[in-house]
Enzyme design. Structure first.
Site, short mmCIF file in Angstrom:
data_model
loop_
_atom_site.label_atom_id
_atom_site.label_comp_id
_atom_site.label_asym_id
_atom_site.label_seq_id
_atom_site.Cartn_x
_atom_site.Cartn_y
_atom_site.Cartn_z
N GLY A 115 -11.30 4.45 3.87
CA GLY A 115 -12.65 3.93 3.99
C GLY A 115 -13.24 3.99 5.38
N ASP A 133 0.85 -1.20 0.00
CA ASP A 133 0.00 0.00 0.00
C ASP A 133 0.88 1.24 0.00
OD1 ASP A 133 -2.44 1.38 0.08
OD2 ASP A 133 -2.40 1.50 2.27
#
Length: 276
Positions: free
Chosen positions: A204, A82
């Site tokens: 998120g 990531d």
């Protein structure tokens, strides 16, 4: 079950109307809990090694940890880098056994972001793994401000980079601790209209759960990154474990007490992304 690529889990999600969670890891305890939760919910899961995780544990070690968990899991597992910022970092992740590379060139001019992301996507595809890119900039709570994704630029980016998934900026923010915001759905629809690849939401944790579910089932958003929400759950469980017995000092025993609460919190996250 052996590790799978990002494309392996996102293409079915795109076709069948659900999303897969990209869960931000920091250590063995959360990785182990995430796998247990995914198995309990019978869903695939993406284990993510972000910059803070890599600063704590070297990529070759993380690759072995992810692979060990995947090989013993009953559900598909993706080992995902990531926010890789350089070609060298992405190559190290590939060589360490990762099956997905996220290159973040979102702070760079569009042409440079496209060129560098395309080179990393080509490297990934040559190795039969996946690549995620980012167009637009997703800011940080109490930090850098976001720059929303332009749909026309997103179309160009997707076409020229050939990425397997595209992270977009549509009102999402990294490290947000509440869910008082919401995503810009008209911008999402405009991006969907000009591209056909799976879309990704970073930050998120700050998206209301009802909106997560609606978009997972009714949009091209196939991956939601969740970090802060589960770090908060882990921190709360750890605080309780430490304070329960001030005389206890064995960290292995203390950390064991975080497992069940973190599994429960993760299962709640995963349920929101399931199809109908």
């Amino acid at each position: 079950m052996p590790l799978v690529s990002l494309a392996d889990v996102l293409q079915p999600a795109l076709s069948d109307g659900y999303a897969v969670a990209g869960l931000v890891t920091l250590g063995w305890e959360d990785m182990h809990a995430y796998i247990a939760a995914a198995e309990a919910e019978d869903v695939p899961v993406i284990l993510q090694a972000g910059p803070s995780c890599r600063a704590h544990t070297p990529l070759p070690i993380l690759g072995k940890m992810f692979r060990h968990l995947a090989e013993n899991a009953s559900v598909p597992v993706v080992a995902h880098l990531d926010h890789g910022y350089t070609m060298e970092e992405c190559r190290e992740a590939l060589e360490s056994g990762f099956t997905s590379l996220m290159f973040d060139g979102s702070r760079k001019p569009l042409s440079q972001n496209i060129d560098e992301t395309a080179a990393i996507a080509e490297m990934a595809h040559d190795a039969a793994i996946s690549c995620e890119g980012e167009i637009g900039f997703v800011g940080y709570a109490d930090g850098e401000k976001s720059a929303g994704t332009d749909p026309d630029e997103a179309a160009t980016f997707a076409r020229q980079t050939r990425v397997d998934a595209m992270a977009i900026s549509v009102g999402n923010v990294h490290l947000q601790q509440d869910k008082e915001g919401g995503l810009d759905e008209p911008r999402i629809r405009a991006i969907e209209a000009v591209t056909d690849i799976p879309l990704v939401i970073h930050g998120g944790s700050g998206v209301p759960v009802t909106q997560r579910t609606a978009l997972a089932r009714g949009s091209a958003i196939c991956k939601f990154n969740i970090g802060t929400e589960l770090r908060m759950a882990f921190g709360a469980a750890l605080r309780i474990a430490v304070n329960a017995d001030p005389g206890r000092f064995d960290r292995v025993q203390i950390l064991k007490d975080t497992h069940d609460p973190l599994v429960a919190a993760t299962r709640k996250v995963l349920r929101a992304f399931k199809g109908e």
